[in-house]
Design an enzyme around this catalytic site. Structure first.
Site, PDB file in Angstrom:
ATOM      1  CE1 TYR A  72      -4.274   1.679   0.570  1.00 30.94           C
ATOM      2  CE2 TYR A  72      -2.731   3.351   1.377  1.00 30.94           C
ATOM      3  CZ  TYR A  72      -3.999   3.000   0.924  1.00 30.94           C
ATOM      4  OH  TYR A  72      -4.969   3.950   0.810  1.00 30.94           O
ATOM      5  CG  PHE A 124      -7.374  15.738 -25.072  1.00 30.78           C
ATOM      6  CD1 PHE A 124      -7.405  15.210 -26.357  1.00 30.78           C
ATOM      7  CD2 PHE A 124      -7.854  14.971 -24.021  1.00 30.78           C
ATOM      8  CE1 PHE A 124      -7.905  13.930 -26.577  1.00 30.78           C
ATOM      9  CE2 PHE A 124      -8.348  13.691 -24.241  1.00 30.78           C
ATOM     10  CZ  PHE A 124      -8.374  13.173 -25.517  1.00 30.78           C
ATOM     11  CG  ASP A 215      -2.287  17.232 -22.410  1.00 31.37           C
ATOM     12  OD1 ASP A 215      -1.853  16.091 -22.167  1.00 31.37           O
ATOM     13  OD2 ASP A 215      -3.438  17.457 -22.816  1.00 31.37           O
ATOM     14  CG  HIS A 450     -18.617  11.477 -29.542  1.00 32.94           C
ATOM     15  ND1 HIS A 450     -18.603  12.495 -28.600  1.00 32.94           N
ATOM     16  CD2 HIS A 450     -17.455  10.801 -29.367  1.00 32.94           C
ATOM     17  CE1 HIS A 450     -17.471  12.417 -27.914  1.00 32.94           C
ATOM     18  NE2 HIS A 450     -16.769  11.407 -28.357  1.00 32.94           N
TER      19      HIS A 450
HETATM   20  C1  LIG Z   1      -5.673  11.002 -24.013  1.00 30.98           C
HETATM   21  C2  LIG Z   1      -5.330  12.373 -23.707  1.00 30.98           C
HETATM   22  C3  LIG Z   1      -5.666  12.956 -22.479  1.00 30.98           C
HETATM   23  C4  LIG Z   1      -6.502  12.254 -21.437  1.00 30.98           C
HETATM   24  O1  LIG Z   1      -5.913  11.079 -21.019  1.00 30.98           O
HETATM   25  P1  LIG Z   1      -6.738   9.782 -20.568  1.00 30.98           P
HETATM   26  O2  LIG Z   1      -5.658   8.836 -20.200  1.00 30.98           O
HETATM   27  O3  LIG Z   1      -7.556   9.326 -21.742  1.00 30.98           O
HETATM   28  O4  LIG Z   1      -7.594  10.158 -19.417  1.00 30.98           O
HETATM   29  C5  LIG Z   1      -5.267  14.258 -22.256  1.00 30.98           C
HETATM   30  N1  LIG Z   1      -4.585  14.952 -23.175  1.00 30.98           N
HETATM   31  C6  LIG Z   1      -4.253  14.419 -24.362  1.00 30.98           C
HETATM   32  C7  LIG Z   1      -3.495  15.227 -25.359  1.00 30.98           C
HETATM   33  C8  LIG Z   1      -4.620  13.121 -24.683  1.00 30.98           C
HETATM   34  O5  LIG Z   1      -4.311  12.603 -25.878  1.00 30.98           O
END
Ligand SMILES: *Cc1c(COP(=O)(O)O)cnc(C)c1O
Length: 458
Positions: A72, A124, A215, A450
């Protein structure tokens, strides 16, 4: 003679996929309400729905799975992952999360407040969701050329620095907790961002007293494009480029399901200890204790190894080359695609594919359905259905592009599969004039329709 290209791996385990007949697919897609999300994966032959969490792990990753420490607190798997993240990114502090959007949730819980403004390059959808959920605003400062599907420029994912500076000028800095750059720019078609653009964005962030967050879902693919396209980087290794990229940032969120080639996982990594400390509380509430945060020990081990696998030049070359190979086949067949082909997917331009289909009848969804019927291939509509209705007028929104995305899972399909996809699309293209009408919505959710909409042929 020059040797042809060959992948830097061989196959140790195989998973059968299933051929089907057109009458079978007619039945399945009708039962699925003409929505490819509702299909069973066993009824799909080649699945190009997403590159997220669909990659094939290496033998090194699978052996790491056996070594997972499921304690843990203080598990060795946590320390292994911490050390891999530190070595690859240079960031000192890190928190594991169960996937990318969870990393956004935890980090934004610390940094984003009501009324804030977060500029960036095509946020995103989950990033935007986590910003808007906190009653803050995501301001898209992507360069204009990104929306021209024909323009061949090397770094079409770049932020427009003038647009960005205007946002920084027009708003008080206490309302701009950070700038976010998405590498590669997923929403603009997996298009890369240049080192110069990252550096200049960081300069602006410094000058205006805010932060730069990356990101980083496809940071390694972005580094490959820097190495192969940007002056001065040809002789640098992928890992050197990655370290330079992250050196300009204050932190990162990561969906490990992309470039770290695992089926589930994510993390936050940070320069600053005080933000890390604040984020730990949210991590414990939302994800789990700080040394596992929503991940099992074995998954952290596989992720640590995946960070090394995913930043290997030869692997990246095979990956980006295969996506480009599918693009070149489609180009050869005269099929309208977005140029240049990005890192993780090929995007087919449905407005040019079916120019005679009214936009109210969703040409990209129609194309995705026809491709499935032709050969059992599953792509995804990135167009008006995904764009949802306007929240106020409740009218359909029509984004400038109407695309079908064919996302290629990592280390999963061969070039024969790519040939198969290209031939199937060519057949659909040759029959395009026989298709007179599109798709209508029978039932839909108020947002993110979608995923679950029930559709039918008009
Ligand atoms: C996929 C993605 C996310 C979100 O990630 P998850 O693992 O699907 O929650 C965020 N930013 C970008 C650019 C992504 O391609």
């Amino acid at each position: 003679m020059t040797l042809p290209y060959a992948e830097p791996f061989k196959t140790k385990m195989v998973e059968p996929i299933h051929f089907s007949t057109r009458p079978e697919r007619e039945k399945w897609i009708s039962e699925a309400g003409y929505n490819l999300f509702n299909l069973r994966s066993q009824d799909v032959f080649i699945d190009l729905l997403t590159d997220s969490g669909t990659g094939a792990m290496s033998n090194a990753q699978w052996s790491e799975m056996m070594m997972g420490d499921e304690s843990y607190a203080g598990a060795s798997s946590y320390y292994k992952l911490k050390s891999a993240i530190n070595e690859i990114t240079g960031f000192e502090y890190f928190l594991p999360t169960h996937q990318g959007r969870a990393a956004e949730n935890v980090l934004f819980s610390v940094l984003v407040k009501k009324g804030d403004i977060i500029p960036g390059n095509s946020h995103f959808d989950t990033t935007k969701g986590h910003i808007e959920y906190r009653k803050a605003t995501a301001v898209d400062c992507t360069c204009d050329i990104a929306s021209d599907t024909r323009a061949v420029v090397p770094f079409k994912g770049n932020v427009d620095l003038e647009k960005l500076e205007k946002v920084l000028n027009d708003n008080p800095v206490e309302n701009i907790p950070f700038i976010i750059l998405t590498l590669t720019n997923n929403t603009a078609g997996g298009q890369p961002v240049s080192m110069e653009n990252i550096r200049k964005t960081a300069d602006l962030a410094n000058r205006y007293g805010t932060r730069l967050i990356l990101d980083s879902a496809r940071f390694a693919e972005n580094a490959y494009f820097i190495k192969t396209r940007e002056e001065g980087y040809a002789d640098k290794s992928i890992r050197e480029i990655v370290r330079e990229v992250f050196s300009y940032a204050d932190g990162m969120t990561m969906s490990s399901k992309k470039d770290a080639i695992v089926n589930m996982g994510g993390f936050i990594a940070l320069k600053d200890e005080s933000i890390y400390k604040e984020a730990t509380t949210f991590n414990i509430i939302f994800e789990g204790f700080i040394t596992y945060g929503g991940m099992t020990g074995r998954d952290m081990n596989a992720l640590a190894q995946g960070l090394y696998d995913g930043t290997d030049f030869h692997y990246l070359e095979s990956r980006i080359r295969q996506v480009g190979y599918l693009g070149s086949k489609l180009r050869e067949y005269g099929i309208p695609i977005q140029e240049p082909v990005g890192g993780h997917a090929v995007f087919v331009n449905a407005l040019e594919f079916y120019p005679h289909i009214n936009r109210e009848e969703f040409p990209a969804q129609l194309l995705a359905v026809e491709l499935y019927l032709e050969a059992g291939i599953r792509g995804i509509e990135i167009g008006a259905i995904m764009a949802d209705r306007d929240p106020v007028t409740r009218k359909n929104r029509f984004p400038s592009l109407e695309l079908v995305r064919l996302a290629i899972p990592r280390r999963v399909y061969s070039d024969n599969h790519m040939d198969y996809v290209a031939a199937a699309l060519r057949n659909v293209y040759e029959k395009r004039d026989n298709i007179k009408r599109g798709i209508k919505i029978v039932e839909e959710a108020p947002i993110l329709r979608h995923f679950t909409a029930i559709l039918d042929r008009v």
